[in-house]
Design an enzyme around this catalytic site. Structure first.
Site, PDB file in Angstrom:
ATOM      1  N   GLU A  64       0.833  -1.199   0.000  1.00  0.00           N
ATOM      2  CA  GLU A  64       0.000   0.000   0.000  1.00  0.00           C
ATOM      3  C   GLU A  64       0.864   1.244   0.000  1.00  0.00           C
ATOM      4  O   GLU A  64       1.984   1.237   0.492  1.00  0.00           O
ATOM      5  CB  GLU A  64      -0.858   0.028   1.270  1.00  0.00           C
ATOM      6  CG  GLU A  64      -1.818  -1.114   1.358  1.00  0.00           C
ATOM      7  CD  GLU A  64      -2.697  -1.033   2.595  1.00  0.00           C
ATOM      8  OE1 GLU A  64      -2.824   0.051   3.186  1.00  0.00           O
ATOM      9  OE2 GLU A  64      -3.247  -2.086   2.949  1.00  0.00           O
ATOM     10  N   CYS A 123       3.105   8.413   1.838  1.00  0.00           N
ATOM     11  CA  CYS A 123       3.426   7.412   2.849  1.00  0.00           C
ATOM     12  C   CYS A 123       3.772   6.111   2.123  1.00  0.00           C
ATOM     13  O   CYS A 123       2.946   5.562   1.396  1.00  0.00           O
ATOM     14  CB  CYS A 123       2.217   7.219   3.765  1.00  0.00           C
ATOM     15  SG  CYS A 123       2.421   5.902   4.962  1.00  0.00           S
ATOM     16  N   CYS A 129       4.636  -7.648   7.626  1.00  0.00           N
ATOM     17  CA  CYS A 129       5.465  -7.167   8.729  1.00  0.00           C
ATOM     18  C   CYS A 129       5.617  -8.275   9.758  1.00  0.00           C
ATOM     19  O   CYS A 129       4.696  -9.063   9.968  1.00  0.00           O
ATOM     20  CB  CYS A 129       4.801  -5.948   9.378  1.00  0.00           C
ATOM     21  SG  CYS A 129       5.781  -5.206  10.711  1.00  0.00           S
ATOM     22  N   CYS A 181       2.665  -6.308  16.328  1.00  0.00           N
ATOM     23  CA  CYS A 181       1.956  -5.379  17.221  1.00  0.00           C
ATOM     24  C   CYS A 181       0.475  -5.749  17.260  1.00  0.00           C
ATOM     25  O   CYS A 181      -0.137  -6.007  16.221  1.00  0.00           O
ATOM     26  CB  CYS A 181       2.132  -3.930  16.764  1.00  0.00           C
ATOM     27  SG  CYS A 181       3.853  -3.383  16.754  1.00  0.00           S
ATOM     28  N   CYS A 232      -2.400  -3.776  15.088  1.00  0.00           N
ATOM     29  CA  CYS A 232      -2.091  -3.390  13.706  1.00  0.00           C
ATOM     30  C   CYS A 232      -2.571  -4.438  12.697  1.00  0.00           C
ATOM     31  O   CYS A 232      -2.501  -5.643  12.960  1.00  0.00           O
ATOM     32  CB  CYS A 232      -0.585  -3.191  13.584  1.00  0.00           C
ATOM     33  SG  CYS A 232      -0.054  -2.736  11.937  1.00  0.00           S
ATOM     34  N   CYS A 277      -3.179   1.924   7.747  1.00  0.00           N
ATOM     35  CA  CYS A 277      -2.330   0.852   8.240  1.00  0.00           C
ATOM     36  C   CYS A 277      -2.663  -0.562   7.798  1.00  0.00           C
ATOM     37  O   CYS A 277      -3.107  -1.391   8.595  1.00  0.00           O
ATOM     38  CB  CYS A 277      -2.327   0.902   9.753  1.00  0.00           C
ATOM     39  SG  CYS A 277      -2.343   2.562  10.406  1.00  0.00           S
TER      40      CYS A 277
HETATM   41  N1  SAH Z   1       6.738  -0.238  11.632  1.00  0.00           N
HETATM   42  C1  SAH Z   1       6.833   1.188  11.716  1.00  0.00           C
HETATM   43  C2  SAH Z   1       6.135   1.950  10.607  1.00  0.00           C
HETATM   44  C3  SAH Z   1       4.798   1.456  10.122  1.00  0.00           C
HETATM   45  S1  SAH Z   1       3.396   1.662  11.181  1.00  0.00           S
HETATM   46  C4  SAH Z   1       6.383   1.671  13.084  1.00  0.00           C
HETATM   47  O1  SAH Z   1       6.005   0.838  13.900  1.00  0.00           O
HETATM   48  O2  SAH Z   1       6.476   2.854  13.369  1.00  0.00           O
HETATM   49  C5  SAH Z   1       3.061   3.383  11.207  1.00  0.00           C
HETATM   50  C6  SAH Z   1       2.321   3.841  12.478  1.00  0.00           C
HETATM   51  O3  SAH Z   1       0.937   3.439  12.446  1.00  0.00           O
HETATM   52  C7  SAH Z   1       2.899   3.243  13.741  1.00  0.00           C
HETATM   53  O4  SAH Z   1       2.969   4.223  14.754  1.00  0.00           O
HETATM   54  C8  SAH Z   1       1.877   2.179  14.072  1.00  0.00           C
HETATM   55  O5  SAH Z   1       1.950   1.799  15.398  1.00  0.00           O
HETATM   56  C9  SAH Z   1       0.589   2.870  13.683  1.00  0.00           C
HETATM   57  N2  SAH Z   1      -0.579   1.999  13.542  1.00  0.00           N
HETATM   58  C10 SAH Z   1      -0.632   0.698  13.226  1.00  0.00           C
HETATM   59  N3  SAH Z   1      -1.898   0.246  13.213  1.00  0.00           N
HETATM   60  C11 SAH Z   1      -2.689   1.282  13.527  1.00  0.00           C
HETATM   61  C12 SAH Z   1      -4.110   1.462  13.680  1.00  0.00           C
HETATM   62  N4  SAH Z   1      -4.944   0.464  13.469  1.00  0.00           N
HETATM   63  N5  SAH Z   1      -4.566   2.692  14.014  1.00  0.00           N
HETATM   64  C13 SAH Z   1      -3.702   3.728  14.186  1.00  0.00           C
HETATM   65  N6  SAH Z   1      -2.370   3.630  14.039  1.00  0.00           N
HETATM   66  C14 SAH Z   1      -1.859   2.419  13.737  1.00  0.00           C
END
Ligand code: SAH
Length: 367
Positions: free
Chosen positions: A91, A104, A111, A115, A118, A355
Site C-alpha cells: 500500500e 506514505c 510485517c 503489534c 495493527c 495501516c
Molecule cells: N513499523 C513502523 C512503521 C509502520 S506503522 C512503526 O512501527 O512505526 C506506522 C504507524 O501506524 C505506527 O505508529 C503504528 O503503530 C501505527 N498503527 C498501526 N496500526 C494502527 C491502527 N490500526 N490505528 C492507528 N495507528 C496504527
C-alpha cells in the site's frame, strides 16, 4: 515474467529497444516517461501505437502495478494498492496537505513485528522491498499529482500549480529498520533524483535499536518517529512484542542520540486504545490520565512532539477507539506537564487508508 524497464541501466534499455528493431532515441523517450512515473506504455503518447502494444507484451514500466486506486471523498487523499512482480501487494498513500504533497510508503510486504493493534502484521512478513520498489511508490504518486483529473484534488490553501511530491513518510506497511539498507538507498535516491530534502523525510520505527544506530552512522538529518504507544515496559510488552527485545529506556536513549546529533525534534507516536469490557462497553486501555502522567515523566526535558492517534478500527483486532473526551483528557495532562502534543488528523478513513487495511481486505477477497 515481464522485464521491468525501470530496473535497466541506460545501456541495457538501449540494447532492449534496438533489439526490437527500434532506433536508439526511442530508449531516451521511454526513459523520460519512466522517470516521470508513467504506470503503463499507453501513457507514452510520442511512441507509435504498434510499439506501445509490443512493449506491453514484453515489459512493464515500473516494478509495481496499480491494482486499486481509491480517492477519499474530499479529494485530498489517494490510496494505492500496488502489486509487485511476484504477486505480493503493498500500500501507498498520497496526502495533499496545506504544507505540501506527502507520500506514505511501505518498506516491506507484510510485517514481522506482531503489534497487537495493527492490520499490517496479521499475515506475517513476506519479504523486504527493494530500493526500486520503494522508490516506484513515490513515482506513482508524482504521476498521479501531475495527471489527476479529479477537480477536488487541490491542496487546501496550497498552490494549485505545485504538483510535486514534497514530503515522504516511511510509515506504510513494514518495519523500515528491518530493511534498513534498502530504506537508506531509497532515501538517498529520493534526495538526489527528486530533490526531496532530508528534513522532509520522516522514518517511523517501533524501536529497532541497531537500526537507529545505523541511522546515526549514516548521518543524514531526517526526522525520526518512534511508535511508543505505552509509557511503561510492562504495558508496552503486552501490545508490542519488540519491547521484549529493546526496552523503552534503550529505544529512547538511541533516539535521543539521533535527534541530538542533528538538533531535531523527536516525534513520538502514541495510539490511543480502548478495550471492550464484559458488558460490551468501551473502557480506556493505554489512554488513562495515569498513563498520561507516566508518559510526561518519561519524556520530561526532551525536545519532542507527541502525536496522539485515535486507533483506526481493524476488525480482526480486539481493541476499540476511545471517546473524543478520553482523547482530550489524555492530551490535557500532557499539556499541563509542558509536553508538546497534537492530535493526528485522520485522513482517508473512508477509503480504509489506515495501516494495512487495504492489503488485508484484498488478501481476504482472494481466498
Ligand atoms: N513499523 C513502523 C512503521 C509502520 S506503522 C512503526 O512501527 O512505526 C506506522 C504507524 O501506524 C505506527 O505508529 C503504528 O503503530 C501505527 N498503527 C498501526 N496500526 C494502527 C491502527 N490500526 N490505528 C492507528 N495507528 C496504527
Amino acid at each position: 515474467m515481464k522485464q521491468i524497464l525501470f530496473d535497466f541501466t541506460d545501456a541495457e534499455l538501449e540494447k532492449f529497444i534496438t533489439d526490437m528493431g527500434q532506433p536508439r532515441f526511442r530508449a531516451k523517450q521511454i526513459r523520460d516517461w519512466i522517470n516521470r512515473g508513467a504506470p503503463d506504455f499507453a501513457s507514452m503518447k510520442n511512441l507509435p501505437e504498434k510499439l506501445r502494444a509490443e512493449l506491453d507484451d514484453k515489459a512493464q514500466t515500473l516494478p509495481v502495478r496499480i491494482t486499486k486506486k481509491l480517492e477519499s471523498g474530499d479529494g485530498q487523499t489517494t490510496k494505492f494498492l500496488l502489486e509487485l512482480m511476484d504477486g505480493e501487494q503493498i500500500e501507498c498513500v498520497l496526502m495533499r496537505t496545506s504544507y505540501g504533497n506527502s507520500v506514505c510508503v511501505s518498506s516491506q510486504a507484510g510485517c514481522a513485528m506482531g503489534c497487537k493493534f495493527c492490520a499490517s502484521t496479521l499475515l506475517g512478513l513476506k519479504r523486504n522491498l527493494t530500493v526500486n520498489e520503494i522508490f516506484a511508490q513515490i513515482l506513482i504518486a508524482q504521476w498521479t499529482l501531475r495527471n489527476s483529473t479529479n477537480e477536488k484534488s487541490i491542496r487546501p490553501n496550497g498552490d494549485a500549480n505545485n504538483n510535486d511530491v514534497s514530503h515522504i513518510v516511511i510509515m506504510g506497511t513494514g518495519e523500515p529498520l528491518q530493511n534498513v539498507e534498502n530504506v537508506i538507498g531509497f532515501m538517498e535516491r529520493a534526495n538526489v533524483d527528486m530533490g526531496i530534502g532530508w528534513r522532509r523525510i520522516t522514518l517511523s520505527t517501533c524501536g529497532i535499536v541497531p537500526g537507529i544506530r545505523r541511522l546515526i552512522e549514516w548521518g543524514r538529518p531526517i526526522n525520526l518517529a518512534i511508535s511508543l504507544h505505552a509509557p511503561t515496559d510492562e504495558l508496552r510488552s503486552q501490545i508490542m512484542p519488540i519491547n521484549n527485545k529493546y526496552k523503552l529506556s534503550e529505544v529512547l536513549a538511541a533516539a535521543d542520540e539521533f535527534t541530538n546529533l542533528h538538533n531535531r525534534q523527536l516525534m513520538i507516536e502514541y495510539i490511543l486504545l480502548g478495550k471492550h469490557n464484559e458488558n460490551g462497553e468501551t473502557v480506556i486501555y493505554n489512554a488513562t490520565p495515569e498513563y498520561a502522567e507516566k508518559l510526561s515523566e518519561l519524556l520530561r526535558g526532551k525536545n519532542c512532539m507527541v502525536n496522539l492517534i485515535p486507533w483506526n478500527a481493524v476488525d480482526e483486532r480486539d481493541f476499540a477507539s476511545p471517546s473524543g473526551n478520553a482523547v482530550h483528557r489524555f492530551q490535557d495532562v500532557l499539556i499541563k506537564n509542558g509536553i508538546h502534543t497534537r492530535i493526528r488528523r485522520e485522513r482517508g478513513t473512508d477509503i480504509g487508508s489506515a495501516c494495512g487495511q487495504l492489503r488485508l481486505k484484498h488478501k481476504k477477497e482472494e481466498k
